[in-house]
Every structure is written in C-alpha cells, then in structure tokens.
Design an enzyme around this catalytic site. Structure first.
Site, mmCIF file in Angstrom:
data_model
loop_
_atom_site.group_PDB
_atom_site.id
_atom_site.type_symbol
_atom_site.label_atom_id
_atom_site.label_comp_id
_atom_site.label_asym_id
_atom_site.label_seq_id
_atom_site.Cartn_x
_atom_site.Cartn_y
_atom_site.Cartn_z
ATOM 1 N N CYS A 105 9.781 10.038 -5.752
ATOM 2 C CA CYS A 105 8.948 9.796 -6.939
ATOM 3 C C CYS A 105 9.705 8.869 -7.884
ATOM 4 C CB CYS A 105 8.630 11.107 -7.652
ATOM 5 S SG CYS A 105 7.559 12.190 -6.715
ATOM 6 N N CYS A 126 7.262 20.924 -4.263
ATOM 7 C CA CYS A 126 7.324 19.544 -4.739
ATOM 8 C C CYS A 126 6.110 19.288 -5.614
ATOM 9 C CB CYS A 126 7.346 18.625 -3.514
ATOM 10 S SG CYS A 126 6.893 16.935 -3.852
ATOM 11 N N GLN A 135 -5.853 9.343 5.039
ATOM 12 C CA GLN A 135 -5.375 9.091 3.677
ATOM 13 C C GLN A 135 -4.814 10.382 3.084
ATOM 14 O OE1 GLN A 135 -5.221 6.135 2.253
ATOM 15 N NE2 GLN A 135 -6.591 4.895 3.506
ATOM 16 N N ASP A 194 -8.114 -2.729 6.441
ATOM 17 C CA ASP A 194 -7.213 -1.787 5.762
ATOM 18 C C ASP A 194 -5.896 -1.711 6.524
ATOM 19 O OD1 ASP A 194 -6.112 0.268 4.298
ATOM 20 O OD2 ASP A 194 -7.548 1.795 4.917
ATOM 21 N N CYS A 242 -2.415 -1.213 0.782
ATOM 22 C CA CYS A 242 -1.488 -0.250 0.184
ATOM 23 C C CYS A 242 -0.188 -0.946 -0.234
ATOM 24 C CB CYS A 242 -1.215 0.899 1.153
ATOM 25 S SG CYS A 242 -0.590 0.353 2.741
HETATM 26 N N1 SAH Z 1 -8.801 2.705 7.340
HETATM 27 C C1 SAH Z 1 -8.151 3.910 7.757
HETATM 28 C C2 SAH Z 1 -6.697 3.708 8.219
HETATM 29 C C3 SAH Z 1 -5.822 2.863 7.351
HETATM 30 S S1 SAH Z 1 -4.093 2.972 7.692
HETATM 31 C C4 SAH Z 1 -8.231 4.952 6.671
HETATM 32 O O1 SAH Z 1 -8.566 4.659 5.533
HETATM 33 O O2 SAH Z 1 -7.942 6.123 6.963
HETATM 34 C C5 SAH Z 1 -3.818 1.639 8.751
HETATM 35 C C6 SAH Z 1 -4.194 1.918 10.191
HETATM 36 O O3 SAH Z 1 -3.875 0.724 10.922
HETATM 37 C C7 SAH Z 1 -3.456 3.047 10.892
HETATM 38 O O4 SAH Z 1 -4.390 3.932 11.465
HETATM 39 C C8 SAH Z 1 -2.624 2.354 11.981
HETATM 40 O O5 SAH Z 1 -2.518 3.117 13.167
HETATM 41 C C9 SAH Z 1 -3.434 1.095 12.223
HETATM 42 N N2 SAH Z 1 -2.727 -0.085 12.742
HETATM 43 C C10 SAH Z 1 -1.448 -0.470 12.506
HETATM 44 N N3 SAH Z 1 -1.205 -1.648 13.097
HETATM 45 C C11 SAH Z 1 -2.350 -2.041 13.709
HETATM 46 C C12 SAH Z 1 -2.732 -3.174 14.476
HETATM 47 N N4 SAH Z 1 -1.871 -4.157 14.722
HETATM 48 N N5 SAH Z 1 -3.989 -3.234 14.941
HETATM 49 C C13 SAH Z 1 -4.866 -2.237 14.698
HETATM 50 N N6 SAH Z 1 -4.574 -1.154 13.974
HETATM 51 C C14 SAH Z 1 -3.325 -1.031 13.492
#
Ligand code: SAH
Length: 389
Positions: A22, A96, A220, A319, A346
């Site tokens: 944190c 925590c 998430q 994402d 993120c």
């Molecule tokens: N949109 C989802 C996951 C976001 S986290 C949600 O909101 O829950 C990012 C995701 O990307 C993870 O699940 C990870 O496994 C995937 N990821 C990482 N590298 C990647 C790649 N090269 N191609 C496809 N997916 C990937």
C-alpha cells in the site's frame, strides 16, 4: 498466536513500510485520489480531457482474492504473510486493510491447523515440506468461497480430516482445491490441481451476469469498482444493438458477456489462458447467450488473422495486462478499423504509449478518458478510454 494487527481507526498498518503493498497509505483517501488523478492527467493530457477519478465509498477490505505465502521461522514457528514488494522476503500478516476479512481469517485458521495434522511448510531451498501458499477467492455477491492449498508435494496426509476441520470452522467455504507446485518459481500456482471438496470453482455476479471463476482464471479483484468500470466501458461502447463486438484479453468473458446481454449482436472473445477460456464458454451458457464465441490464443495473433480475413468488427473492447498491448495487436486494430475502440487499462504508462502509437499511425481520436480507483491505498490506477474514427 496472532501476527501483525492493523488499526483501521487511525488508518495505519504496522507493516505499511515493510510490506510495501500500500504505497499511498501515508495519504488520506482524498489525497490518494488527487495523486492518482494528477498521475493520469500528466500521462494522458496530450490526448484530451481526463474525467475526475471515481473513488470508493468504503475503500477497505475490497480485495476478493487473497494470497499468503507460508514458511517456518528459525524458532520452528509457522508463519504466513505476503512478499515484501519487489523481494522474496515474507512479511507476516494476519489481517490487512485492503483484503477480504473472511479470507484473512481462513488463512490464519489454516496456519493454526497445520501442527495438529503434522503438516509442514515447504522449504524452497531443500524442496522438502508441504504447504507453500494459500489462496482464497470470495464471490462478494454470492458469498461463495474457494480455498486453494498450494503444496510442494502431491501427497497430502489426512486430507479428508483436514478438509473437514477447516469446513467445520468456515461453513461458507464452498470449494477446496489442492494445487501442486513443485517448481523453483515465483509463480504461486503450479500446473496440477485436485478438487478436494465442492465444484472446484466459485461463482460471482457482476452487472446482473453470473460468472464462474476457477483457481487460475483472472477475475477483477475489486468487484464493487468493477461494476463501475464495466458500466463505463459498456457506455463508451455505445451499443445500439446488432453490433459485432470483439472482447480482447477477455479473461473469463466478463465484459463481452455483459455487452452481449446489453444488446450487442455478436461477441467474439479472445484470451491466452486456457482455464479462463473454459470458464468464459461456461459463463456464456450460464447466462443463456448464444451470440458469443471464445477463442484461446494471443490477442495480437488473433487480431492479425481477423484483420487479414477482412471481417467486420464494429467495436473492439480491449483490456490488456500491465504490459499493455502489442504492436501486432495495434497495427491489426488499425487495419480492422472498428468504429469504436474501448481501451480498459490497469497501467496508465503503457496506455499512454499505446495511445501515442494509435495517434501517430491511425485516424483514431480519443473521445473520453475515465480513471477509476480499483486499488485504493496502492499506487495503481485503472483508466477506461473511448476512441473513435
Ligand atoms: N477483461 C478481463 C481480463 C482482464 S486481465 C476482465 O476484466 O476480467 C488481462 C487478461 O489478459 C488476463 O486474463 C490474461 O490472461 C490475458 N492475457 C495476457 N496476455 C495475453 C495475450 N497476449 N493475449 C490474450 N490474452 C492475454
């Protein structure tokens, strides 16, 4: 025997400095939000106006996924806690400020049970011993709890009695999984898993849709703010019905499934993690959606193939992980030229890099930028961006 205790009244944590998780705990929550807003504005102001960050009303105990490393100290006492930021040293933690309270209690209970079952902790140097990590995931909406015991060896003496004992203390545990990780690795989870009790996954509800979450699937970690984040992402997508939507880096399919439920004509999801893709396919079925398909693979390769086949995609929701997107992905996105792109990020640094690439090489312009505080007290900040042609 309890380890470090926190005092929420004065907002201070005894291991704040030692743990390092944190980074912003020395600031009030309002100051933290200002800090994050300034950070995003600094990085993204060249692309347009940044909306004011959306904070949490109750910015404590928001983490639905809690992980603890186990070890035995020099006095032979079993300890559990978190890795000190950027190191492999474990800081003892019992409760925590940001973790789910039930999850923390389960981890302490597991630790206290070990000696009576003659179970040891795993030693990374000698490769001997049993328990390495404990992972707990809780569905905030459903109350379902998953306990994952990560062990260095597959042999689990008196496992049935152990399962009985922990379930007796925590009837809310709906599934228990043993994950075996014998490798010399920084990764918490290994490849082999055995379900010791229950279904082997938990379910949770977000934005009116139900989702199955396996031990290894990404989900998430702050469900309260996730609903806000997804709400913004779907609003930015501007779905009127019948659009073809591509959900890239889709995890267990959450964003795509919500989009499909809210009127998208057709949704395609792509994700690298096989367990997550399996969850996504099940999730589409559980939400009674037939207009959605999921593919396992690298999002960049997939985009390149889709662009080469000249398919029509109206909206791309993306994402990516902290490293951001790849150049192959972005070049293919430009070629595919969906009307709208919604980028959920993120990491504002890699977001800025990717937006700069799109600005330089395409006709996309940034229409809206909305930061959301998904990770109070830490330095991390989530941002959702709408781009249009
Ligand atoms: N949109 C989802 C996951 C976001 S986290 C949600 O909101 O829950 C990012 C995701 O990307 C993870 O699940 C990870 O496994 C995937 N990821 C990482 N590298 C990647 C790649 N090269 N191609 C496809 N997916 C990937």
């Amino acid at each position: 025997m309890s380890q470090n205790k926190i005092n929420i009244q004065n907002g201070s944590c005894p291991v704040y400095k030692k743990c390092g998780g944190c980074q912003l705990q020395n600031l009030t929550y309002e100051e933290q939000l200002r800090f994050k807003q300034n950070k995003v504005v600094k990085l993204l102001k060249s692309f347009g106006r940044v909306e004011p960050i959306i904070g949490m009303e109750q910015p404590y105990h928001y983490r639905n996924k809690v992980q603890a490393a186990f070890f035995t100290d020099r006095n032979g006492k079993i300890r559990s806690g978190v890795y000190q930021s950027g190191t492999h040293r474990i800081v003892s933690v019992d409760d925590c400020l940001i973790e789910d309270k039930t999850a923390d209690k389960i981890i302490v209970a597991v630790r206290k049970l070990l000696p009576s079952f003659h179970l040891t902790t795993y030693n990374e140097d000698t490769h001997k011993g049993f328990l390495r990590h404990v992972l707990v995931k809780r569905g905030f909406a459903t109350g379902e709890v998953m306990l994952v015991l990560v062990t260095g060896t597959p042999v689990f003496p008196s496992k049935n009695n152990f399962v009985k004992a922990i379930r007796h203390q925590f009837p809310e545990i709906t599934t228990i999984v043993q994950n075996v990780n014998p490798y010399n690795t920084n990764l918490v989870l290994g490849d082999k898993q055995t379900v010791l009790y229950g279904k082997g996954y938990i379910e949770d509800v977000l934005c009116g849709c139900r989702f199955r979450i396996s031990p290894k699937s990404f989900y998430q970690i702050n469900p309260v703010q996730t609903e806000t984040l997804y709400g913004k992402a779907i609003a930015f997508a501007g779905l009127k019905g019948n659009e073809t939507v591509l959900d890239a880096y889709c995890g267990i399919g959450t964003i795509g499934i919500i989009a499909a439920k809210q009127g998208a004509g057709q949704v395609i999801g792509v994700e690298l993690n096989g367990d997550a893709v399996r969850d996504a396919i099940q999730n589409a079925k559980a939400n009674k959606l037939s207009n959605i398909r999921f593919f396992k693979g690298d999002a960049g390769d997939f985009m390149r193939d889709v662009a080469e086949e000249r398919e029509t995609i109206d909206v791309v929701l993306m994402d990516p992980p902290r490293a951001g997107s790849s150049e192959v992905f972005l070049r293919s996105l430009i070629k595919l030229s969906p009307k709208t792109v919604v980028y959920v990020s993120c990491n504002p640094e890699t977001l800025a890099r990717d937006l700069a690439f799109l600005q330089k090489h395409s006709r996309y312009t940034v229409k809206k930028m909305q930061p959301v505080d998904m990770f109070p007290h830490t330095q991390h900040v989530e941002t959702v961006v709408k781009l249009s042609l």
